[in-house]
Design a protein around this motif. Sequence first.
Motif, PDB file in Angstrom:
ATOM      1  N   ARG A   1       2.408  -2.807  14.415  1.00 37.63           N
ATOM      2  CA  ARG A   1       3.593  -3.654  15.415  1.00 37.63           C
ATOM      3  C   ARG A   1       5.160  -3.246  15.184  1.00 37.63           C
ATOM      4  O   ARG A   1       5.196  -4.291  14.428  1.00 37.63           O
ATOM      5  CB  ARG A   1       2.789  -5.003  15.929  1.00 37.63           C
ATOM      6  CG  ARG A   1       2.891  -5.465  17.127  1.00 37.63           C
ATOM      7  CD  ARG A   1       2.497  -3.633  18.018  1.00 37.63           C
ATOM      8  NE  ARG A   1       2.580  -4.206  19.561  1.00 37.63           N
ATOM      9  CZ  ARG A   1       2.906  -3.087  20.964  1.00 37.63           C
ATOM     10  NH1 ARG A   1       1.140  -2.532  20.727  1.00 37.63           N
ATOM     11  NH2 ARG A   1       2.528  -3.539  21.969  1.00 37.63           N
TER      12      ARG A   1
ATOM     13  N   ARG B   1       9.754  -0.712  24.456  1.00 40.15           N
ATOM     14  CA  ARG B   1      10.287   0.545  24.330  1.00 40.15           C
ATOM     15  C   ARG B   1      12.042   0.647  25.098  1.00 40.15           C
ATOM     16  O   ARG B   1      11.498   0.613  26.059  1.00 40.15           O
ATOM     17  CB  ARG B   1       9.278   1.564  25.168  1.00 40.15           C
ATOM     18  CG  ARG B   1       7.876   0.908  24.981  1.00 40.15           C
ATOM     19  CD  ARG B   1       6.594   1.482  26.051  1.00 40.15           C
ATOM     20  NE  ARG B   1       5.345   1.150  25.807  1.00 40.15           N
ATOM     21  CZ  ARG B   1       4.427   1.312  26.217  1.00 40.15           C
ATOM     22  NH1 ARG B   1       4.895   2.401  27.542  1.00 40.15           N
ATOM     23  NH2 ARG B   1       3.191   1.311  26.323  1.00 40.15           N
TER      24      ARG B   1
ATOM     25  N   ARG C   1      -0.894   3.383  14.227  1.00 42.03           N
ATOM     26  CA  ARG C   1      -1.541   2.411  14.951  1.00 42.03           C
ATOM     27  C   ARG C   1      -2.254   1.005  13.925  1.00 42.03           C
ATOM     28  O   ARG C   1      -2.274   0.580  14.922  1.00 42.03           O
ATOM     29  CB  ARG C   1      -3.091   3.454  15.415  1.00 42.03           C
ATOM     30  CG  ARG C   1      -2.753   4.310  16.798  1.00 42.03           C
ATOM     31  CD  ARG C   1      -3.789   5.238  17.446  1.00 42.03           C
ATOM     32  NE  ARG C   1      -3.826   5.623  18.213  1.00 42.03           N
ATOM     33  CZ  ARG C   1      -3.929   7.543  18.528  1.00 42.03           C
ATOM     34  NH1 ARG C   1      -4.590   7.845  16.754  1.00 42.03           N
ATOM     35  NH2 ARG C   1      -4.085   8.036  18.832  1.00 42.03           N
TER      36      ARG C   1
ATOM     37  N   THR D   1      -0.024   9.955  13.214  1.00 36.04           N
ATOM     38  CA  THR D   1      -0.019   8.263  15.178  1.00 36.04           C
ATOM     39  C   THR D   1      -0.937   7.591  13.885  1.00 36.04           C
ATOM     40  O   THR D   1      -1.442   6.417  15.158  1.00 36.04           O
ATOM     41  CB  THR D   1      -1.653  10.184  15.722  1.00 36.04           C
ATOM     42  OG1 THR D   1      -2.361   9.802  15.799  1.00 36.04           O
ATOM     43  CG2 THR D   1      -0.481  10.347  16.264  1.00 36.04           C
TER      44      THR D   1
ATOM     45  N   GLU E   1       3.046   3.212  22.026  1.00 33.59           N
ATOM     46  CA  GLU E   1       1.220   1.948  22.622  1.00 33.59           C
ATOM     47  C   GLU E   1       1.957   1.332  21.500  1.00 33.59           C
ATOM     48  O   GLU E   1       1.241  -0.049  21.231  1.00 33.59           O
ATOM     49  CB  GLU E   1       0.629   2.763  21.723  1.00 33.59           C
ATOM     50  CG  GLU E   1       0.305   3.729  22.882  1.00 33.59           C
ATOM     51  CD  GLU E   1      -1.106   4.548  23.299  1.00 33.59           C
ATOM     52  OE1 GLU E   1      -1.764   4.326  21.486  1.00 33.59           O
ATOM     53  OE2 GLU E   1      -1.649   5.532  23.452  1.00 33.59           O
TER      54      GLU E   1
ATOM     55  N   ARG F   1       4.018   9.122  21.843  1.00 38.75           N
ATOM     56  CA  ARG F   1       3.257   8.257  22.789  1.00 38.75           C
ATOM     57  C   ARG F   1       2.076   6.684  21.775  1.00 38.75           C
ATOM     58  O   ARG F   1       2.410   5.884  22.071  1.00 38.75           O
ATOM     59  CB  ARG F   1       1.652   8.860  23.081  1.00 38.75           C
ATOM     60  CG  ARG F   1       1.896  10.387  24.323  1.00 38.75           C
ATOM     61  CD  ARG F   1       0.838  10.647  24.978  1.00 38.75           C
ATOM     62  NE  ARG F   1       1.494  11.196  26.698  1.00 38.75           N
ATOM     63  CZ  ARG F   1       0.669  12.435  26.478  1.00 38.75           C
ATOM     64  NH1 ARG F   1      -0.398  12.788  26.244  1.00 38.75           N
ATOM     65  NH2 ARG F   1       0.915  13.034  28.003  1.00 38.75           N
ATOM     66  N   ALA F   2       1.977   7.464  20.544  1.00 36.50           N
ATOM     67  CA  ALA F   2       0.827   5.779  19.669  1.00 36.50           C
ATOM     68  C   ALA F   2       2.721   5.444  19.483  1.00 36.50           C
ATOM     69  O   ALA F   2       2.086   4.110  19.170  1.00 36.50           O
ATOM     70  CB  ALA F   2       1.069   7.067  18.300  1.00 36.50           C
TER      71      ALA F   2
END
Length: 273
Positions: free
Chosen positions: A182, A219, A179, A175, A214, A210-211
């Motif tokens: 991108r 998506r 982060r 995760t 984000e 979830r990571a």
Amino acid sequence: MAHDVASVNPLPEAAPPPSPRERREQIRRRVIDEGFVKIEDLAEAQGVSLMTIHRDLDVLQSEGWLRKVRGGATAQPSAVHHGDVRHRVQAMAAEKRDLALAALELVTPGAAIMIDESTTGLAVAELLPSRGPLTVISNFLAVLKLLAGEPGVDLIGLGGAYYPAYDAFLGMQTTEAIRSLRADVLFMSTTAVTDGHCYHQSQETVAVKRALMEAANRRVLLIDHSKFTKNGLHQLAPLTAFDLVIVDAGADESQLAPLRAQGVPLKIATRTA
């Protein structure tokens, strides 16, 4: 004439019993190869008690390798156990191909693409070299192996703790790696869809997905119609959290109507087979 004691060959020493880890690996392989094995047969083959086998199966089930059932263990997928990667790749293969073709229409050369550890995502990865140049980011070892060395594909592997049952890297390190990145678009799937939400069996999977969500500008969720009949323990996100949800043509309108009513952006993939 009496034999010299020193000349008598000593009896070979008995092989030491396998460690619990080795024993579970043997059990795992047998259940996956045979599909179903009785607990009594496993205990006899391993030379241990039924209680020991029960504990071994509990561990293997928690790792996602198999499912304990009455009298034994099975590797066959069900509503709550979705099989190891080998079983998952074989399941709904034609539908996954249709979903992948629909996803490919969203890929433009030069884009950065994220793919999760789903076998539906693997079907997308198989088609990506035709859309190069691309950057592909994934925690799924099968995707990394598939695209390694492909011309026009820059590959970023997301490391972390390796989970053999998922053939993927999961956990806090994964995760954190996500982060720092991108992507233009994320293609992912889910274990189950219930009441308009995605569910999965492990918290580690949910944290990584979830990571990924984000870290992506767009998506896209890819689901074959079998996902509507399965169950999962941990809730990931509502389907409304995705920019697009692509469903195969085998989905029943009774399954899709509630999603439309909730405002889920749906697209039905064209059936090609």
